[in-house]
Design a protein around this motif. Structure first.
Motif, PDB file in Angstrom:
ATOM      1  N   PHE A 250       0.768  -1.001  -0.001  1.00 49.48           N
ATOM      2  CA  PHE A 250       0.064  -0.017  -0.071  1.00 49.48           C
ATOM      3  C   PHE A 250       0.854   1.433  -0.088  1.00 49.48           C
ATOM      4  N   GLY A 251       1.848   1.253  -0.349  1.00 56.68           N
ATOM      5  CA  GLY A 251       3.040   2.277  -0.827  1.00 56.68           C
ATOM      6  C   GLY A 251       3.684   2.929   0.396  1.00 56.68           C
ATOM      7  N   SER A 252       4.087   4.080   0.261  1.00 63.53           N
ATOM      8  CA  SER A 252       4.946   4.669   1.494  1.00 63.53           C
ATOM      9  C   SER A 252       4.101   5.334   2.536  1.00 63.53           C
ATOM     10  N   GLN A 253       2.924   5.799   2.332  1.00 62.67           N
ATOM     11  CA  GLN A 253       2.312   6.717   3.267  1.00 62.67           C
ATOM     12  C   GLN A 253       1.071   5.944   3.968  1.00 62.67           C
ATOM     13  N   ALA A 254       0.561   5.155   3.380  1.00 63.13           N
ATOM     14  CA  ALA A 254      -0.619   4.403   4.012  1.00 63.13           C
ATOM     15  C   ALA A 254      -0.325   3.550   5.112  1.00 63.13           C
ATOM     16  N   VAL A 255      -0.984   3.652   6.508  1.00 64.67           N
ATOM     17  CA  VAL A 255      -0.667   2.863   7.719  1.00 64.67           C
ATOM     18  C   VAL A 255      -1.848   2.026   7.864  1.00 64.67           C
ATOM     19  N   LEU A 256      -1.955   0.722   7.603  1.00 62.67           N
ATOM     20  CA  LEU A 256      -3.283   0.045   8.197  1.00 62.67           C
ATOM     21  C   LEU A 256      -3.537   0.166   9.447  1.00 62.67           C
ATOM     22  N   THR A 257      -4.940   0.103  10.114  1.00 62.08           N
ATOM     23  CA  THR A 257      -5.127  -0.077  11.135  1.00 62.08           C
ATOM     24  C   THR A 257      -5.140  -1.439  11.486  1.00 62.08           C
ATOM     25  N   PRO A 258      -5.230  -1.831  12.828  1.00 65.66           N
ATOM     26  CA  PRO A 258      -5.147  -3.292  13.113  1.00 65.66           C
ATOM     27  C   PRO A 258      -6.626  -3.999  12.613  1.00 65.66           C
TER      28      PRO A 258
END
Length: 430
Positions: A250-258
């Motif tokens: 998902f690239g360098s910016q997106a951070v998945l929530t748990p």
């Protein structure tokens, strides 16, 4: 024969990875054609609106530097998040060009929003499904409010609270549409966006000309450096049949929530497909306990950086679950890998629609959105169908588009011709 040195071009990147890398790639192509280039530097942004506002403070020192140069600046090539560089170009007697790290459609949509100041009607003020139409774009596409630029939605909601920051963000886009701008230079190609490139100049791009010069990234996976496969991913992929592995990133910016990471892990588990999941540096916080051990025979998790370009070109990788960031899109296009579209924010919803409905090189993985967890069962079925018989048509179209992209950047191709024309346009400025 000796030739006179090329005109001096000032390049102003927006210092975020997805913006700076393609502009640096383009800078290399321009330098190889004899132009003299100087680039500004910066550090990565935490919050885009504040950072866009802060970067405007570079205007005065850059103006002073430019006027002190013995070789005058002929042109300024600036990222579309650095719209302040366009009036600066006029002040130093240079021509202004806007660089777009996104596609033409993905660039026109946010500029349209800030130009028209679109809002939801009062009776639908809380309706995120309200559809916004873009009549100035071929086909008059419409997108749900939730699919609009988060930067724009924050703007109309009065965020950030500092009006100077909000006004700076809007002015940034409007400066790009000023009549003094010579045109947009876009990292795209006609085989993908011909509908928007061959139409009359778009009002949402200031009626400016667009040079489609992409993909600007080098063909070789290791041309940028740093592509060494320290994790042994290539050797691991060698064990799988051609086109059988799904690559997830998902690239360098997106951070998945748990919850989102848990749904993705459940879907990968249920699907039965081999996969590589680039989970990022925060992997230990979001990957469900026991998941990595349970799927060890057919799954690989990578924490941190991954050799994405090389991975997508490996024969075993058949599909790419992606947020549809434009750099990732073009890397998949160049590799001939079909995509499973899972947009998160920014231009990604626009890109996903283009890939699924128009280019037909992608399938919807889920509705997407930051923090929105998909139905694990539905996503598992999409994954299984993609690597099976149902995905063959889309996969074949992706391979055809890859051939068109390769032709576009070679001599005689459409992107090659636009790049040469851009260079000649700049040379005439001298």
């Amino acid at each position: 024969m000796e030739t006179a040195p090329g005109p001096h071009v000032l390049v102003i990147p927006f210092p975020a990875q997805g913006h700076a890398l393609p502009l640096l790639d383009l800078t290399g192509l321009l330098a190889a054609r004899g132009l003299r280039l100087t680039s500004t530097k910066g550090c990565g942004p935490e919050y885009f609106a504040f950072f866009i506002h802060a970067l405007t403070s570079l205007r005065d020192p850059i103006r002073a530097w430019a006027k002190s140069q013995p070789d005058p600046i002929a042109a300024v090539l600036a990222d579309f998040f650095c719209g302040w560089a366009q009036p600066l170009a006029a002040e130093i007697g240079a021509a202004g060009f806007v660089f777009s790290p996104s596609g033409v459609l993905g660039t026109a949509v946010p500029h349209s929003l800030f130009r028209r100041l679109v809002t939801r009607p009062p009776d639908r003020a809380d309706d995120d499904a309200f559809r916004v139409t873009f009549p100035g774009i071929p086909g008059a596409p419409a997108y749900e409010w939730r699919e609009s630029s988060m930067m724009y939605r924050n703007y109309v909601a009065g965020r950030p609270e500092d009006p100077r920051v909000r006004d700076s963000v809007r002015r940034n886009f409007l400066w790009n549409l000023d009549s003094s701008v010579v045109g947009f230079v876009s990292n795209t190609l006609r085989a993908l966006e011909g509908r928007y490139l061959d139409a009359p100049p778009l009002e949402d791009l200031g009626f400016s000309r667009v040079w489609a010069v992409g993909p600007v990234a080098p063909e070789s996976p290791d041309a940028r450096g740093g592509e060494a496969d320290d994790a042994g991913l290539g050797a691991w992929l060698d064990a799988f049949p051609e086109g059988s592995v799904v690559y997830v990133s998902f690239g360098s910016q997106a951070v998945l929530t748990p919850p989102v990471a848990a749904a993705l892990a459940d879907a990968l588990d249920r699907s039965g497909v081999p996969f590589v999941w680039v989970v990022g540096p925060a992997a230990g916080d979001v990957v469900p306990d026991g998941f990595e051990e349970r799927i060890a025979a057919r799954g690989r998790l990578i924490r941190g950086w991954a050799p994405q370009v090389a991975a997508l070109r490996h024969r075993a990788v058949g599909w790419f679950v992606t947020h549809c960031g434009w750099n990732s899109v073009l890397e998949a296009v160049a590799a001939g890998v079909p995509m499973l579209a899972w947009p998160m924010a920014a231009d990604q919803f626009v890109n996903a629609r283009l890939l699924v409905d128009e280019a037909r090189v992608a399938v919807r993985a889920c509705a997407g959105g930051v923090g929105v967890a998909p139905d694990a069962g539905e996503l598992a079925a999409v994954l299984a169908d993609a690597v099976g018989e149902k995905g063959r048509g889309v996969a074949q179209r992706a391979k055809e588009l890859a051939k068109e992209a390769a032709r576009a950047v070679k001599e005689g191709g459409t992107s090659y011709a636009d790049l040469e024309d851009l260079v000649q346009e700049i040379r005439k400025l001298r």
